[in-house]
Each structure stands twice: as C-alpha cells, then as structure tokens.
Write a protein that holds these residues in place. Structure first.
Motif, PDB file in Angstrom:
ATOM      1  N   THR A   1       0.843  23.303  10.040  1.00 41.31           N
ATOM      2  CA  THR A   1       1.403  22.763   8.494  1.00 41.31           C
ATOM      3  C   THR A   1       1.187  20.974   9.131  1.00 41.31           C
ATOM      4  OG1 THR A   1       2.040  24.440   7.222  1.00 41.31           O
ATOM      5  CG2 THR A   1       3.394  22.145   7.093  1.00 41.31           C
ATOM      6  N   ARG A   2       1.092  20.037   8.671  1.00 43.23           N
ATOM      7  CA  ARG A   2       1.260  18.906   8.999  1.00 43.23           C
ATOM      8  C   ARG A   2       1.742  18.501   7.722  1.00 43.23           C
ATOM      9  NH1 ARG A   2      -4.861  16.274   9.582  1.00 43.23           N
ATOM     10  NH2 ARG A   2      -2.866  14.161  10.706  1.00 43.23           N
ATOM     11  N   TYR A   3       2.314  16.311   8.712  1.00 47.12           N
ATOM     12  CA  TYR A   3       3.275  15.728   7.802  1.00 47.12           C
ATOM     13  C   TYR A   3       1.762  15.134   6.508  1.00 47.12           C
ATOM     14  CZ  TYR A   3       7.163  12.658   6.289  1.00 47.12           C
ATOM     15  OH  TYR A   3       7.499  11.655   5.952  1.00 47.12           O
ATOM     16  N   LEU A   4       2.370  15.528   5.062  1.00 48.43           N
ATOM     17  CA  LEU A   4       1.381  14.893   4.273  1.00 48.43           C
ATOM     18  C   LEU A   4       0.710  13.878   4.476  1.00 48.43           C
ATOM     19  CD1 LEU A   4      -0.490  16.063   1.741  1.00 48.43           C
ATOM     20  CD2 LEU A   4       1.766  15.200   0.336  1.00 48.43           C
ATOM     21  N   PRO A   5       1.779  12.928   4.404  1.00 47.23           N
ATOM     22  CA  PRO A   5       1.493  11.630   4.863  1.00 47.23           C
ATOM     23  C   PRO A   5       0.027  11.352   5.847  1.00 47.23           C
ATOM     24  CG  PRO A   5       3.619  11.360   4.678  1.00 47.23           C
ATOM     25  CD  PRO A   5       3.419  12.689   4.906  1.00 47.23           C
ATOM     26  N   GLU A   6       0.235  11.812   6.960  1.00 52.16           N
ATOM     27  CA  GLU A   6      -0.840  11.819   7.938  1.00 52.16           C
ATOM     28  C   GLU A   6      -2.240  12.674   7.507  1.00 52.16           C
ATOM     29  OE1 GLU A   6       1.293  14.404  11.331  1.00 52.16           O
ATOM     30  OE2 GLU A   6       2.690  12.597  11.968  1.00 52.16           O
ATOM     31  N   VAL A   7      -1.912  13.050   6.785  1.00 55.81           N
ATOM     32  CA  VAL A   7      -2.736  13.995   5.979  1.00 55.81           C
ATOM     33  C   VAL A   7      -3.934  12.743   5.790  1.00 55.81           C
ATOM     34  CG1 VAL A   7      -4.196  15.391   5.411  1.00 55.81           C
ATOM     35  CG2 VAL A   7      -2.529  16.518   6.457  1.00 55.81           C
ATOM     36  N   THR A   9      -3.653   9.451   5.449  1.00 52.17           N
ATOM     37  CA  THR A   9      -4.106   8.945   6.535  1.00 52.17           C
ATOM     38  C   THR A   9      -5.071   8.782   6.591  1.00 52.17           C
ATOM     39  OG1 THR A   9      -1.751   7.828   6.680  1.00 52.17           O
ATOM     40  CG2 THR A   9      -3.762   7.094   8.466  1.00 52.17           C
ATOM     41  N   ASP A  10      -5.424  10.211   7.728  1.00 47.26           N
ATOM     42  CA  ASP A  10      -6.608  10.646   8.387  1.00 47.26           C
ATOM     43  C   ASP A  10      -8.139  10.553   7.308  1.00 47.26           C
ATOM     44  OD1 ASP A  10      -5.748  11.410  10.433  1.00 47.26           O
ATOM     45  OD2 ASP A  10      -5.475  12.856  10.434  1.00 47.26           O
ATOM     46  N   LEU A  11      -7.264  10.825   6.123  1.00 45.66           N
ATOM     47  CA  LEU A  11      -8.813  11.229   4.693  1.00 45.66           C
ATOM     48  C   LEU A  11      -8.392   9.755   4.760  1.00 45.66           C
ATOM     49  CD1 LEU A  11      -7.494  13.831   2.786  1.00 45.66           C
ATOM     50  CD2 LEU A  11      -9.232  14.173   4.412  1.00 45.66           C
ATOM     51  N   ALA A  12      -8.089   8.477   4.431  1.00 43.19           N
ATOM     52  CA  ALA A  12      -8.060   7.338   4.274  1.00 43.19           C
ATOM     53  C   ALA A  12      -9.540   6.826   5.505  1.00 43.19           C
ATOM     54  CB  ALA A  12      -6.922   6.586   4.098  1.00 43.19           C
ATOM     55  N   ILE A  13      -8.916   7.061   6.425  1.00 44.04           N
ATOM     56  CA  ILE A  13      -9.583   6.148   7.572  1.00 44.04           C
ATOM     57  C   ILE A  13     -11.361   6.982   7.192  1.00 44.04           C
ATOM     58  CG2 ILE A  13      -9.699   6.913   9.905  1.00 44.04           C
ATOM     59  CD1 ILE A  13      -6.612   6.322  10.181  1.00 44.04           C
ATOM     60  N   GLU A  14     -11.005   8.437   7.634  1.00 46.88           N
ATOM     61  CA  GLU A  14     -12.263   8.549   6.789  1.00 46.88           C
ATOM     62  C   GLU A  14     -13.103   8.276   6.467  1.00 46.88           C
ATOM     63  OE1 GLU A  14     -14.593  13.104   5.658  1.00 46.88           O
ATOM     64  OE2 GLU A  14     -12.067  12.799   6.840  1.00 46.88           O
ATOM     65  N   PHE A  26     -12.175  -0.044  -3.311  1.00 50.83           N
ATOM     66  CA  PHE A  26     -11.573   0.735  -3.691  1.00 50.83           C
ATOM     67  C   PHE A  26     -10.913   1.291  -3.603  1.00 50.83           C
ATOM     68  CE2 PHE A  26      -8.537   2.239  -6.420  1.00 50.83           C
ATOM     69  CZ  PHE A  26      -7.369   0.736  -6.499  1.00 50.83           C
ATOM     70  N   LEU A  27      -9.912   1.492  -2.182  1.00 50.35           N
ATOM     71  CA  LEU A  27      -9.262   2.991  -2.216  1.00 50.35           C
ATOM     72  C   LEU A  27      -7.713   2.638  -1.993  1.00 50.35           C
ATOM     73  CD1 LEU A  27      -9.348   5.396  -0.138  1.00 50.35           C
ATOM     74  CD2 LEU A  27      -8.906   3.948   1.528  1.00 50.35           C
ATOM     75  N   MET A  28      -7.056   3.705  -2.964  1.00 50.01           N
ATOM     76  CA  MET A  28      -5.687   3.502  -2.989  1.00 50.01           C
ATOM     77  C   MET A  28      -5.314   4.764  -1.877  1.00 50.01           C
ATOM     78  SD  MET A  28      -3.957   4.021  -6.660  1.00 50.01           S
ATOM     79  CE  MET A  28      -2.152   4.740  -6.546  1.00 50.01           C
ATOM     80  N   VAL A  29      -4.430   4.552  -1.912  1.00 51.51           N
ATOM     81  CA  VAL A  29      -3.375   5.736  -0.288  1.00 51.51           C
ATOM     82  C   VAL A  29      -2.301   5.824  -1.047  1.00 51.51           C
ATOM     83  CG1 VAL A  29      -3.006   6.461   1.927  1.00 51.51           C
ATOM     84  CG2 VAL A  29      -5.329   4.488   1.771  1.00 51.51           C
ATOM     85  N   ALA A  30      -1.415   7.512  -1.337  1.00 51.13           N
ATOM     86  CA  ALA A  30      -0.355   7.663  -2.121  1.00 51.13           C
ATOM     87  C   ALA A  30       0.309   8.126  -0.681  1.00 51.13           C
ATOM     88  CB  ALA A  30      -0.489   8.347  -3.362  1.00 51.13           C
ATOM     89  N   LEU A  31       0.791   8.122  -0.088  1.00 49.05           N
ATOM     90  CA  LEU A  31       1.379   8.395   1.682  1.00 49.05           C
ATOM     91  C   LEU A  31       2.668   9.477   0.548  1.00 49.05           C
ATOM     92  CD1 LEU A  31       1.523   5.551   3.678  1.00 49.05           C
ATOM     93  CD2 LEU A  31      -0.511   7.524   3.102  1.00 49.05           C
ATOM     94  N   LYS A  87      -1.396   2.540  11.640  1.00 48.75           N
ATOM     95  CA  LYS A  87      -3.270   2.893  11.908  1.00 48.75           C
ATOM     96  C   LYS A  87      -4.258   2.581  10.655  1.00 48.75           C
ATOM     97  CE  LYS A  87      -3.333   7.812  12.598  1.00 48.75           C
ATOM     98  NZ  LYS A  87      -2.731   8.776  12.237  1.00 48.75           N
ATOM     99  N   LEU A  88      -3.584   2.790  10.073  1.00 50.82           N
ATOM    100  CA  LEU A  88      -4.687   1.866   8.328  1.00 50.82           C
ATOM    101  C   LEU A  88      -5.397   0.289   9.081  1.00 50.82           C
ATOM    102  CD1 LEU A  88      -3.298   3.665   5.310  1.00 50.82           C
ATOM    103  CD2 LEU A  88      -5.700   3.882   6.025  1.00 50.82           C
ATOM    104  N   LEU A  89      -4.696  -0.601   9.351  1.00 51.53           N
ATOM    105  CA  LEU A  89      -5.000  -2.025   9.586  1.00 51.53           C
ATOM    106  C   LEU A  89      -5.599  -1.617  10.783  1.00 51.53           C
ATOM    107  CD1 LEU A  89      -1.560  -3.254   9.305  1.00 51.53           C
ATOM    108  CD2 LEU A  89      -3.482  -3.427   7.648  1.00 51.53           C
TER     109      LEU A  89
END
Length: 297
Positions: A1-7, A9-14, A26-31, A87-89
């Motif tokens: 199980t991973r911490y949701l914000p990390e998941v 973020t990884d999807l956003a980086i992809e 346009f990308l919206m990331v709801a952490l 990480k996103l920046l």
C-alpha cells in the motif's frame, strides 16, 4: 500500500513526460491530503513534536480531532505534500518545461484544528476559509512577490485563461487577476463571498450560512439572523464577535449590504438551502449519483 499523494504525483509525472513537446496541456493534481484522520507515513507521523507546537491564541485544548497530536500530524502531511510538489517542479525543470508552465498551488478549504473550539471545514473563521494561492510562471512572473489581493476559487479560471492569452468568456464568474499576478496592478476584488448550503453535523455545522470578507472585516449570517462579525485588523484571531455590538452597527449594515449584493449578483437564494443531514455518515455517497436533494430524500 502506498501513500495516496505519492501515487497521484507519480501519475502526474508520467503525464508530464507524455506531454513534453505536445504543449499546451492542462493538468490538475488533487493530492487529497492533509485530511482527517491525518494518517501519514511513519516518516512524517512523528516529524513534529506535539509538545513543541506554538498554538494559536484562539485554540481551545481538549477538542476531539483538534488537539496537538492531530495538528502535528497535519503538519507532517503538509511536509509530505511539499515533497511531492518538489518532485513535480523538478520534473518540469528536467524536461525543460518549467519556464513556460504556469503552476498554481491551492486547496479547497482550510481546517479549524481546535481554533474557536471547532474542527474541520465549512466554518466562517479564517482557519477554515483561507487557502494557499501560490502561482509560479517564470517566463512572465517575477518570483518572491507577495500580494494581499483577495482571491477566491472562482477567480482561478479567468485568471489562468488570461495568462494563457485566451479570452475570458463574458458570462464566466470570477475576477481576472492576471494584471495583479503580472505586477501591472494591485487592484483586486473588494470582497470575497462564501456559501454553505446545508448542515454537516459530523463537522459541527448545524445550519446553512453565507459570508463576505473584505480586507478589514469578516461577516457571516444564517437566514434567520446575523452570526459573526470580526474586525480583522484589530482582532486577527477573531476572538471578539462584534455582531451584536451597537458600536459596530454601521459596519454590520455595510457588510450585510455587501452580502446581499453578492447574492443578487450570482443568483443565490436562501431557498437553495437544505436542512436534511445528507452528508452525515457518508449517506450521500452510498448509492448512485443524486442530482437534487429532493431526489435523494
């Protein structure tokens, strides 16, 4: 199980890797966090010592869900979010996209965390209504600036459209604050408007309310009567409610007029409120999608 914000973020980086060379995007990331019950990975869980926290003057000890332990974990969750934003920046920079990408960081609400003896959101106090408003756009916006301009969620869309060079639709709600962001003006809205349409007993919200905030005052009322009035200049922690103070009668009348003007401007009405506890116990999310309160009831 991973911490949701990390998941997320990884999807956003992809997504950013896929979007490289295919701008605009346009990308919206709801952490998702921080959020009660403030469960974070062990690394952050004990990062802040509850006993060493400096409490706000309006904080009340002994409030379940708003104690030192919860606040320490809340801070830990914020630190976790900060790392994900980093990480996103960093990804934007590595991809050569950071100079010409607008990044807006905000939240949907604050959290009382024991201030005023309250918890959670939907309250007319600063801890609940204030949210971050951090914008980064190196190509056109000088870093390190701080603005006192009032900003609401409804202002995001017209401001971002304008910064992108897109005409803002004439019927779009909100204020285009791009001139403020670009340092061409300090003129923003004179007030911000707040709406809560029904109760949420689990969060201590028993009635619908409307509110209006200026740089100087915060005022809120229920349909039946005025509720709170604070002088934010002399009383920034809102510890002295002036709503029944005869010396503040003219201010209350002025703020009441502002509130009524907002309601008329956007077509708001007390008739839109509900009294049934539709969100308590997650009742609203148990079945199918409901589009009206009568349909749900």
């Amino acid at each position: 199980t991973r911490y949701l914000p990390e998941v997320w973020t990884d999807l956003a980086i992809e997504f950013l890797h896929q979007a490289r060379g295919r701008q605009p995007f346009f990308l919206m990331v709801a952490l998702a966090t921080p959020h009660d019950p403030y469960i974070v990975p062990e690394k952050y869980m004990n990062m802040y010592n509850p006993d060493n926290l400096k409490m706000r003057p309006n904080w009340t000890p002994g409030v379940r869900g708003g104690g030192r332990k919860e606040i320490a974990r809340y801070y830990g969750a914020i630190t976790a979010i900060d790392e994900q934003i980093g990480k996103l920046l960093g990804t934007l920079q590595a991809l050569g996209m950071d100079e010409n990408t607008i990044v807006l960081f905000s939240s949907d609400h604050g959290n009382m965390l024991g201030s005023q003896g309250k918890i959670l959101k939907r309250k007319p106090w600063e801890e609940s209504i204030r949210v971050p408003g951090v914008l980064r756009y190196p190509r056109r916006v000088r870093g390190g600036q701080q603005k006192d301009t009032l900003l609401s969620h409804v202002d995001f869309a017209p401001t971002l459209l304008s910064l992108c060079g897109i005409n803002v639709p004439s019927d779009m709600q909100g204020t285009d604050l791009s001139a403020v962001v670009l340092g061409k003006s300090d003129q923003g809205p004179e007030s911000a408007f707040f709406q809560i349409f029904g109760p949420f007993h689990g969060g201590g919200v028993l009635h619908a309310w409307r509110g209006v905030r200026t740089e100087h005052y915060m005022y809120a009322r229920r349909q039946s009567q005025p509720w709170v009035l604070y002088d934010l200049k002399s009383d920034p922690y809102e510890m002295h409610n002036l709503v029944d103070d005869s010396a503040a009668r003219s201010v209350r009348n002025e703020m009441e007029n502002r509130l009524n003007l907002w309601m008329r401007k956007i077509g708001d009405s007390w008739s839109l409120d509900w009294t049934a506890p539709v969100e308590d116990g997650a009742r609203l999310y148990r079945y199918r999608t409901f589009y009206t309160v009568p349909e749900y009831l």
